[in-house]
Design a protein around this motif. Structure first.
Motif, PDB file in Angstrom:
ATOM      1  N   MET A 166       0.704  -0.874  -0.092  1.00 23.30           N
ATOM      2  CA  MET A 166       0.098  -0.321   0.064  1.00 23.30           C
ATOM      3  C   MET A 166       0.861   0.718   0.275  1.00 23.30           C
ATOM      4  SD  MET A 166      -2.843  -0.624   2.949  1.00 23.30           S
ATOM      5  CE  MET A 166      -4.027   0.840   2.410  1.00 23.30           C
ATOM      6  N   GLN A 167       1.997   0.928   0.997  1.00 25.13           N
ATOM      7  CA  GLN A 167       2.407   2.262   0.460  1.00 25.13           C
ATOM      8  C   GLN A 167       3.607   2.657  -0.594  1.00 25.13           C
ATOM      9  OE1 GLN A 167       4.611   3.701   5.178  1.00 25.13           O
ATOM     10  NE2 GLN A 167       4.280   0.987   5.016  1.00 25.13           N
ATOM     11  N   ALA A 168       3.535   1.744  -1.035  1.00 23.95           N
ATOM     12  CA  ALA A 168       4.726   1.688  -2.872  1.00 23.95           C
ATOM     13  C   ALA A 168       3.337   2.070  -3.549  1.00 23.95           C
ATOM     14  CB  ALA A 168       5.296   0.288  -3.028  1.00 23.95           C
ATOM     15  N   ILE A 169       2.193   1.649  -3.842  1.00 25.50           N
ATOM     16  CA  ILE A 169       1.123   2.350  -4.380  1.00 25.50           C
ATOM     17  C   ILE A 169       1.050   4.013  -4.561  1.00 25.50           C
ATOM     18  CG2 ILE A 169      -0.655   2.559  -5.222  1.00 25.50           C
ATOM     19  CD1 ILE A 169      -1.144  -0.645  -4.836  1.00 25.50           C
ATOM     20  N   GLY A 170       1.133   3.862  -2.932  1.00 20.37           N
ATOM     21  CA  GLY A 170       0.549   5.042  -2.558  1.00 20.37           C
ATOM     22  C   GLY A 170       1.959   6.583  -3.040  1.00 20.37           C
ATOM     23  N   VAL A 171       3.044   6.083  -2.881  1.00 26.08           N
ATOM     24  CA  VAL A 171       4.222   7.219  -2.657  1.00 26.08           C
ATOM     25  C   VAL A 171       4.291   6.911  -4.377  1.00 26.08           C
ATOM     26  CG1 VAL A 171       7.015   6.869  -2.635  1.00 26.08           C
ATOM     27  CG2 VAL A 171       5.453   7.143  -1.268  1.00 26.08           C
ATOM     28  N   GLY A 172       3.943   6.172  -4.824  1.00 30.42           N
ATOM     29  CA  GLY A 172       4.604   5.880  -6.263  1.00 30.42           C
ATOM     30  C   GLY A 172       3.562   7.475  -7.128  1.00 30.42           C
ATOM     31  N   TRP A 173       1.849   7.066  -6.585  1.00 33.57           N
ATOM     32  CA  TRP A 173       0.842   7.680  -7.246  1.00 33.57           C
ATOM     33  C   TRP A 173       0.955   9.144  -6.462  1.00 33.57           C
ATOM     34  CZ3 TRP A 173      -4.799   5.792  -6.109  1.00 33.57           C
ATOM     35  CH2 TRP A 173      -5.598   7.195  -6.718  1.00 33.57           C
ATOM     36  N   ILE A 174       1.528   9.840  -5.760  1.00 36.29           N
ATOM     37  CA  ILE A 174       1.347  10.851  -5.097  1.00 36.29           C
ATOM     38  C   ILE A 174       2.065  11.474  -5.712  1.00 36.29           C
ATOM     39  CG2 ILE A 174       3.166  12.613  -3.024  1.00 36.29           C
ATOM     40  CD1 ILE A 174       1.834  10.493  -1.170  1.00 36.29           C
ATOM     41  N   GLY A 175       3.756  10.841  -5.929  1.00 30.71           N
ATOM     42  CA  GLY A 175       4.432  11.467  -7.665  1.00 30.71           C
ATOM     43  C   GLY A 175       4.259  11.555  -8.257  1.00 30.71           C
ATOM     44  N   ALA A 176       3.231  11.020  -9.543  1.00 32.25           N
ATOM     45  CA  ALA A 176       2.619  10.522 -10.470  1.00 32.25           C
ATOM     46  C   ALA A 176       1.585  11.654 -10.904  1.00 32.25           C
ATOM     47  CB  ALA A 176       1.934   9.649 -11.148  1.00 32.25           C
ATOM     48  N   VAL A 177       1.104  13.021  -9.078  1.00 32.86           N
ATOM     49  CA  VAL A 177       0.204  13.323 -10.214  1.00 32.86           C
ATOM     50  C   VAL A 177       0.858  15.209  -9.280  1.00 32.86           C
ATOM     51  CG1 VAL A 177      -2.132  11.883  -9.616  1.00 32.86           C
ATOM     52  CG2 VAL A 177      -0.953  12.971  -7.188  1.00 32.86           C
ATOM     53  N   ALA A 178       2.290  14.722  -8.837  1.00 35.37           N
ATOM     54  CA  ALA A 178       2.467  16.116  -8.267  1.00 35.37           C
ATOM     55  C   ALA A 178       2.870  16.814  -9.470  1.00 35.37           C
ATOM     56  CB  ALA A 178       3.641  15.701  -7.363  1.00 35.37           C
ATOM     57  N   ASP A 179       2.456  16.854 -10.574  1.00 36.20           N
ATOM     58  CA  ASP A 179       2.982  17.912 -11.538  1.00 36.20           C
ATOM     59  C   ASP A 179       1.579  18.916 -11.604  1.00 36.20           C
ATOM     60  OD1 ASP A 179       2.174  15.939 -13.049  1.00 36.20           O
ATOM     61  OD2 ASP A 179       3.315  15.791 -14.973  1.00 36.20           O
ATOM     62  N   ASP A 180       0.383  17.545 -11.332  1.00 33.23           N
ATOM     63  CA  ASP A 180      -0.807  18.232 -11.543  1.00 33.23           C
ATOM     64  C   ASP A 180      -0.769  20.202 -11.001  1.00 33.23           C
ATOM     65  OD1 ASP A 180      -1.706  17.374 -13.305  1.00 33.23           O
ATOM     66  OD2 ASP A 180      -2.654  15.029 -12.373  1.00 33.23           O
ATOM     67  N   LEU A 181       0.067  19.596 -10.005  1.00 28.91           N
ATOM     68  CA  LEU A 181      -0.521  20.983  -8.323  1.00 28.91           C
ATOM     69  C   LEU A 181      -1.575  21.128  -8.131  1.00 28.91           C
ATOM     70  CD1 LEU A 181       1.709  23.976 -10.386  1.00 28.91           C
ATOM     71  CD2 LEU A 181       2.722  21.634  -9.416  1.00 28.91           C
ATOM     72  N   THR A 182      -2.461  20.105  -7.633  1.00 26.99           N
ATOM     73  CA  THR A 182      -3.398  20.118  -7.189  1.00 26.99           C
ATOM     74  C   THR A 182      -3.383  19.628  -5.818  1.00 26.99           C
ATOM     75  OG1 THR A 182      -4.685  20.524  -9.209  1.00 26.99           O
ATOM     76  CG2 THR A 182      -6.226  19.969  -7.382  1.00 26.99           C
ATOM     77  N   TYR A 183      -3.656  19.985  -4.680  1.00 28.41           N
ATOM     78  CA  TYR A 183      -4.201  19.734  -3.863  1.00 28.41           C
ATOM     79  C   TYR A 183      -5.396  17.787  -3.157  1.00 28.41           C
ATOM     80  CZ  TYR A 183      -4.689  17.969   1.164  1.00 28.41           C
ATOM     81  OH  TYR A 183      -5.209  17.347   2.546  1.00 28.41           O
ATOM     82  N   SER A 184      -6.460  18.285  -3.840  1.00 29.54           N
ATOM     83  CA  SER A 184      -7.290  17.221  -3.929  1.00 29.54           C
ATOM     84  C   SER A 184      -6.722  16.207  -4.410  1.00 29.54           C
ATOM     85  CB  SER A 184      -8.898  18.182  -5.150  1.00 29.54           C
ATOM     86  OG  SER A 184      -7.996  17.909  -5.966  1.00 29.54           O
ATOM     87  N   LYS A 185      -5.951  16.214  -5.764  1.00 29.59           N
ATOM     88  CA  LYS A 185      -5.365  14.693  -6.090  1.00 29.59           C
ATOM     89  C   LYS A 185      -4.233  13.810  -5.192  1.00 29.59           C
ATOM     90  CE  LYS A 185      -6.063  15.601 -10.948  1.00 29.59           C
ATOM     91  NZ  LYS A 185      -5.781  16.050 -12.218  1.00 29.59           N
ATOM     92  N   LEU A 186      -4.047  14.581  -3.973  1.00 27.46           N
ATOM     93  CA  LEU A 186      -2.918  13.957  -3.286  1.00 27.46           C
ATOM     94  C   LEU A 186      -3.944  13.127  -2.254  1.00 27.46           C
ATOM     95  CD1 LEU A 186       0.004  16.946  -2.954  1.00 27.46           C
ATOM     96  CD2 LEU A 186      -0.523  14.707  -4.706  1.00 27.46           C
ATOM     97  N   VAL A 187      -5.450  13.422  -1.643  1.00 26.38           N
ATOM     98  CA  VAL A 187      -5.703  12.967  -0.852  1.00 26.38           C
ATOM     99  C   VAL A 187      -5.720  11.806  -1.150  1.00 26.38           C
ATOM    100  CG1 VAL A 187      -8.015  12.954   0.529  1.00 26.38           C
ATOM    101  CG2 VAL A 187      -7.179  14.806  -0.365  1.00 26.38           C
ATOM    102  N   VAL A 188      -6.610  10.317  -1.466  1.00 21.19           N
ATOM    103  CA  VAL A 188      -6.240   9.510  -1.657  1.00 21.19           C
ATOM    104  C   VAL A 188      -5.140   8.471  -1.176  1.00 21.19           C
ATOM    105  CG1 VAL A 188      -7.716   7.557  -3.338  1.00 21.19           C
ATOM    106  CG2 VAL A 188      -8.618   9.268  -3.119  1.00 21.19           C
ATOM    107  N   PRO A 189      -3.661   9.073  -2.457  1.00 25.23           N
ATOM    108  CA  PRO A 189      -2.869   8.264  -2.360  1.00 25.23           C
ATOM    109  C   PRO A 189      -2.038   8.266  -0.372  1.00 25.23           C
ATOM    110  CG  PRO A 189      -2.368   9.927  -3.905  1.00 25.23           C
ATOM    111  CD  PRO A 189      -3.988   9.853  -3.612  1.00 25.23           C
ATOM    112  N   PHE A 190      -2.294   9.737  -0.112  1.00 27.99           N
ATOM    113  CA  PHE A 190      -1.924  10.068   1.152  1.00 27.99           C
ATOM    114  C   PHE A 190      -2.443   8.711   1.515  1.00 27.99           C
ATOM    115  CE2 PHE A 190      -0.828  14.409   1.601  1.00 27.99           C
ATOM    116  CZ  PHE A 190       0.117  14.450   0.570  1.00 27.99           C
ATOM    117  N   VAL A 191      -3.717   8.795   1.382  1.00 25.87           N
ATOM    118  CA  VAL A 191      -4.533   7.416   3.046  1.00 25.87           C
ATOM    119  C   VAL A 191      -3.775   6.220   2.707  1.00 25.87           C
ATOM    120  CG1 VAL A 191      -6.989   6.969   3.100  1.00 25.87           C
ATOM    121  CG2 VAL A 191      -6.878   9.321   3.192  1.00 25.87           C
ATOM    122  N   ILE A 192      -4.051   6.064   1.076  1.00 19.14           N
ATOM    123  CA  ILE A 192      -3.435   4.834   1.446  1.00 19.14           C
ATOM    124  C   ILE A 192      -2.130   5.002   1.826  1.00 19.14           C
ATOM    125  CG2 ILE A 192      -2.492   3.179  -0.637  1.00 19.14           C
ATOM    126  CD1 ILE A 192      -4.351   4.132  -2.298  1.00 19.14           C
TER     127      ILE A 192
END
Length: 477
Positions: A338-364
């Motif tokens: 779960m941590q591997a999925i979440g951290v990878g997801w955070i990196g993948a969406v970081a360039d959108d510069l939108t906090y809302s897209k970080l919430v789900v990977p933060f939770v995971i």
């Protein structure tokens, strides 16, 4: 303390002291993260300085954990715990007085020394009053307090920094430490069966780790091919190898290598170091991202980390109960995945510069961390002989803190190579590369955890590898 004091009464005080103390130490794991951009501005700190503010604490923490556990076993856990509590509290006050970056780094190093003794003794103090069959539940509550401290650390750091100044984040520990001192007077004294000291081992591993970490931190500014950086890597690596050799020869080793004869213990330690390497390097950069890139204030950034940092409070107690029922291995695998999925997801969406897209990977990621905490501690204890419980606790926690040091150092190095503070684009590029490396490390940890043997109970609630010959457990700690 009255020697005739009922055991149940002493047990209650032990629970109180252990859980409150580990909460205090856990706060300082992340309390500084939301203040780093402010410190960088007010003290003119460089990226290297910011890494050392974190690493000065975690490096001394990692190195002296082993000595702290042995001191407790030898001289009495309550006595040594109380001394360490005084050191930690005083160092927190000194950090709060800091007006210079080097002064702050030095105070953080002393803080880490106190925390290094406190943390393993919280586990061994609990182990001395909790029946073996209930330790999964106890470690789950311990993990929940760790999670609570981690969750509130960024929020407290942000709130205090906005209300007063960043120096005040360290004063939070002082009243907690002072209130714990009379509690410790009511805790029953206990000792372990090991309690051996290894001064040369401490010097070797301290110098070796300092050389490696220093080169990781200085690589970008001095040049990765520079003589000083290469010398740090080479000399540091050689000293670590000498440390391992010395442990096989020393009469009183810091790390009895017979612990690693157990395949289960060895693989558990690999998973133990990969988890913080991946997660806390990501946290180091992620909290700065929320402020430096998304423009949140320290308090706003701290609150926005809660979907990540608060999840262990929910997951750790449940994981502790499940550990007693189904064993630790499947939960460690699930937590790392779960941590591997979440951290990878955070990196993948970081360039959108939108906090809302970080919430789900933060939770995971946060749920994965909580799921991981209780079973990894139970496995470390389970694969160790009873007389080495204290040192096994120290080894496990030292390796976890070493993973944190290396994660922050490597994350900072990747940021320096692939990005930096020059612009939003450069910071995001560096963060994404660092998160990719972190996710790969966490995924590798999940794969390695597949090969951890199952445990079978062997007297006194201890466990050994199914596939291996049992090591005699000896006297209970």
């Amino acid at each position: 303390m009255d020697k005739n004091q009922p055991a149940t009464h002493s047990t209650a005080w032990t629970w109180t002291a252990a859980l409150v103390a580990v909460f205090m130490v856990a706060i300082d794991t992340l309390v500084v993260t939301t203040t780093l951009p402010v410190i960088r501005t007010e003290l003119g700190a460089t990226l290297e300085d910011l890494e050392w503010i974190v690493n000065a604490y975690t490096l001394t923490f990692a190195v002296f954990l082993l000595t702290g556990a042995a001191l407790g076993d030898r001289f009495g856990r309550r006595k040594v715990f109380t001394i360490a509590l005084v050191v930690f509290t005083l160092a927190s006050g000194l950090a709060g007085l800091a007006e210079d970056i080097n002064y702050l780094i030095a105070a953080r190093a002393v803080q880490g020394l106190g925390a290094a003794v406190i943390l393993p003794l919280t586990l061994t103090l609990l182990a001395s009053v909790v029946p073996a069959r209930q330790r999964g539940h106890a470690f789950g509550l311990w993990g929940a307090m760790v999670g609570l401290g981690i969750a509130l650390g960024p929020v407290i750091g942000g709130a205090v920094t906005e209300a007063w100044s960043w120096q005040w984040i360290f004063w939070v520990n002082v009243p907690i430490g002072l209130l714990l001192l009379p509690v410790m007077a009511r805790v029953r004294e206990s000792r372990g069966g090991y309690g051996k000291l290894d001064p040369l081992g401490v010097v070797l591993i301290t110098a070796g780790m300092l050389g490696i970490v220093s080169s990781l931190v200085r690589g970008n500014s001095a040049g990765w091919g520079s003589a000083s950086v290469l010398a740090g890597f080479i000399v540091g690596g050689l000293l670590v190898l000498v440390f391992v050799f010395w442990q096989s020869r020393a009469q009183t080793p810091m790390v009895p290598l017979r612990l690693f004869r157990s395949r289960g213990f060895s693989l558990t330690m690999v998973a133990t170091i990969l988890m913080p390497f991946g997660v806390f390097g990501a946290v180091f950069l992620g909290t700065q991202f929320l402020q430096s890139v998304l423009g949140y204030s320290p308090l706003e950034a701290g609150l926005r980390t809660l979907p990540w940092t608060a999840m262990p409070m929910i997951a750790a107690p449940i994981s502790g109960i499940l550990t007693d029922k189904i064993g630790g291995k499947p939960l460690v695998i699930l937590g790392l995945t779960m941590q591997a999925i979440g951290v990878g997801w955070i990196g993948a969406v970081a360039d959108d510069l939108t906090y809302s897209k970080l919430v789900v990977p933060f939770v995971i990621t946060g749920l994965g961390l909580g799921i991981f905490l209780a079973p990894i501690g139970r496995l470390a204890f389970g694969f160790a002989p009873a007389e080495l419980e204290g040192v096994a606790s120290g080894v496990s926690n030292a390796i976890r803190q070493t993973g944190t040091v290396l994660g922050v150092s490597v994350g900072g190095a990747i940021l320096g190579v692939h990005g930096g503070y020059e612009s939003t684009a450069t910071f995001v590029e560096g963060l994404q590369n660092a998160h990719l490396v972190a996710a790969i490390a966490l995924g590798a940890g999940a794969v390695i955890a597949l090969f951890i043997p199952h445990l079978r109970t062997q007297g006194h609630g201890h466990a050994v590898d199914d596939e291996e010959e049992s090591v005699p457990a000896g006297a209970a700690a």
